[in-house]
Design a protein around this motif. Sequence first.
Motif, PDB file in Angstrom:
ATOM      1  N   SER A 163      -5.529   5.449  -6.805  1.00  0.00           N
ATOM      2  CA  SER A 163      -4.313   6.247  -6.972  1.00  0.00           C
ATOM      3  C   SER A 163      -4.610   7.549  -7.699  1.00  0.00           C
ATOM      4  O   SER A 163      -4.016   8.595  -7.399  1.00  0.00           O
TER       5      SER A 163
ATOM      6  N   LEU B 290       1.962  14.877  -0.531  1.00  0.00           N
ATOM      7  CA  LEU B 290       2.197  13.427  -0.590  1.00  0.00           C
ATOM      8  C   LEU B 290       3.539  13.065   0.030  1.00  0.00           C
ATOM      9  O   LEU B 290       3.647  12.079   0.778  1.00  0.00           O
TER      10      LEU B 290
ATOM     11  N   LEU C  50       0.832  -1.202   0.000  1.00  0.00           N
ATOM     12  CA  LEU C  50       0.000   0.000   0.000  1.00  0.00           C
ATOM     13  C   LEU C  50       0.868   1.255   0.000  1.00  0.00           C
ATOM     14  O   LEU C  50       0.499   2.276  -0.587  1.00  0.00           O
ATOM     15  N   THR C  51       2.050   1.176   0.644  1.00  0.00           N
ATOM     16  CA  THR C  51       2.964   2.318   0.681  1.00  0.00           C
ATOM     17  C   THR C  51       3.554   2.604  -0.694  1.00  0.00           C
ATOM     18  O   THR C  51       3.565   3.753  -1.160  1.00  0.00           O
TER      19      THR C  51
ATOM     20  N   VAL D  89      -6.017   9.896  -5.049  1.00  0.00           N
ATOM     21  CA  VAL D  89      -5.004  10.344  -4.088  1.00  0.00           C
ATOM     22  C   VAL D  89      -4.021  11.314  -4.736  1.00  0.00           C
ATOM     23  O   VAL D  89      -3.531  12.250  -4.088  1.00  0.00           O
TER      24      VAL D  89
ATOM     25  N   PHE E 110      -1.240   4.323  -1.873  1.00  0.00           N
ATOM     26  CA  PHE E 110      -1.220   5.360  -0.848  1.00  0.00           C
ATOM     27  C   PHE E 110      -0.207   6.471  -1.134  1.00  0.00           C
ATOM     28  O   PHE E 110      -0.485   7.637  -0.907  1.00  0.00           O
ATOM     29  N   PHE E 111       0.994   6.106  -1.615  1.00  0.00           N
ATOM     30  CA  PHE E 111       2.043   7.126  -1.750  1.00  0.00           C
ATOM     31  C   PHE E 111       2.759   7.095  -3.101  1.00  0.00           C
ATOM     32  O   PHE E 111       2.645   8.017  -3.892  1.00  0.00           O
TER      33      PHE E 111
ATOM     34  N   SER F  29       4.154  10.760   3.452  1.00  0.00           N
ATOM     35  CA  SER F  29       4.807   9.457   3.297  1.00  0.00           C
ATOM     36  C   SER F  29       6.018   9.271   4.207  1.00  0.00           C
ATOM     37  O   SER F  29       6.369   8.139   4.550  1.00  0.00           O
TER      38      SER F  29
END
Length: 449
Positions: free
Chosen positions: A332, A343, A92-93, A335, A97-98, A347
């Motif tokens: 994505s 972002l 997810l990282t 986000v 998410f990032f 992170s």
Amino acid sequence: MNQKLSFSSYIAVGSMLFGLFFGAGNLIFPVLMGQQSGSQVYIASMGFIITAVGLPFLGVVAMGFSQSSGLFELASRVHPYYSYGFTVLLYLTIGPFFALPRTATVSYEIGLAPYIPDNYRAFGLALFTLLFFGGALFFSLRPNKILTWVGKILNPLFLVFLSFLIIASLVFPMGSTAMAPVHEAYANASFFKGFTEGYNTMDALAALAFGIIVVQNIKALGVTDPKGIALGTLKAGILSVILMSIIYLFLALIGSTSTSIMAPAPNGGIALAKIANHYFGAFGSILLAVIVTLACLKTAIGLITACSETFQQMFPNTLSYKAYVILFTAFSCLVANIGLTQLIALSIPVLMFIYPLAIGLIILALISPIFKGRRCVYLSATLFTMFVSIADGLNAMPEFIRNTSWADAIINFYKNCVPFFNLGMGWVIPLLLGTVTGIIISHFLPEKS
């Protein structure tokens, strides 16, 4: 029938691996590091290259040598429950998410944002992310073509366009690195600052995800023997290491010399846009837009593919590969509209927490023959490392959290009691102690443990 890879196959796989790695952060962070480290750029770059090149290389090699089917299986050597938590968090990282949203925001901020009026930038970002992730979705739905698209087409194109900017900076340097001012963060221990800056590329994390893509492509080329797979992974990784190290150093030097004619930028994307404009004017904007979009698109394809395949394998009774691709791509896209600077800020705490654990897993996988892969060693080393990685994550939190009384007390305890914590390297001694402790314990436990 098992066969050896031809030289051209090694080049193609190595090019694919480089292409998967070298994306958004790989362009912007070394330039910003160069601007801030100034005359300390060479020392800072050494630290940066270790985490941004050396650790990813070891991660890919660890996947090849461990004969694991993926990160989930490798992390299960610590504990099955840990494997689920760590694998989900890591993917997810580096995924929705990032890192994955960042591939689109970097492309937009560098290539288009400087030429769009402020009141239209939010709309422009929304439109660009739709087009960008639409292209990534098209390629990700065809994962069996990833070697061709990334290794043989997108990555060579990217290298050709990037070489124009690098050659121009070498022939017509903007200034001297020896006279470049040094930012306060790099005034002392610039090597260690560069080392932790390498975390931002997320490549050591991506190595644990992309490693299995490399292994699968080597198998698809006819290599089935475990030793042959490990050797093929090693050779392909060496090509990627050489290319990435050279480009990182050049980008850092470009950033360092640029301070002679411009102030350090808020982020590397803005810095790179100004540098390209200095050398090529309006054409520079087009050139940079092409460079960045190609770099980010190929990484986005790899991230979407790796995340979708892993989640489908971990949770086979949930969604299909195609459904995960669509889900991760759409999320994505949403986000990405937060913006690049936000972002990056969000992170950093997650990266400071997860990076020591990923480094520990890579090192343990490589040295596992020493302790025969015993679980108690993996578990002990991971627990000791996590003791510090939690504090690293807390120390990187926003000011309003870090400055609370309870957080301040915890951080001060680690600063006073854990060696190298102030340098972001507090995990080194605990990892070593945890590994030694696990090896000692293993001598008193049955072999099957």
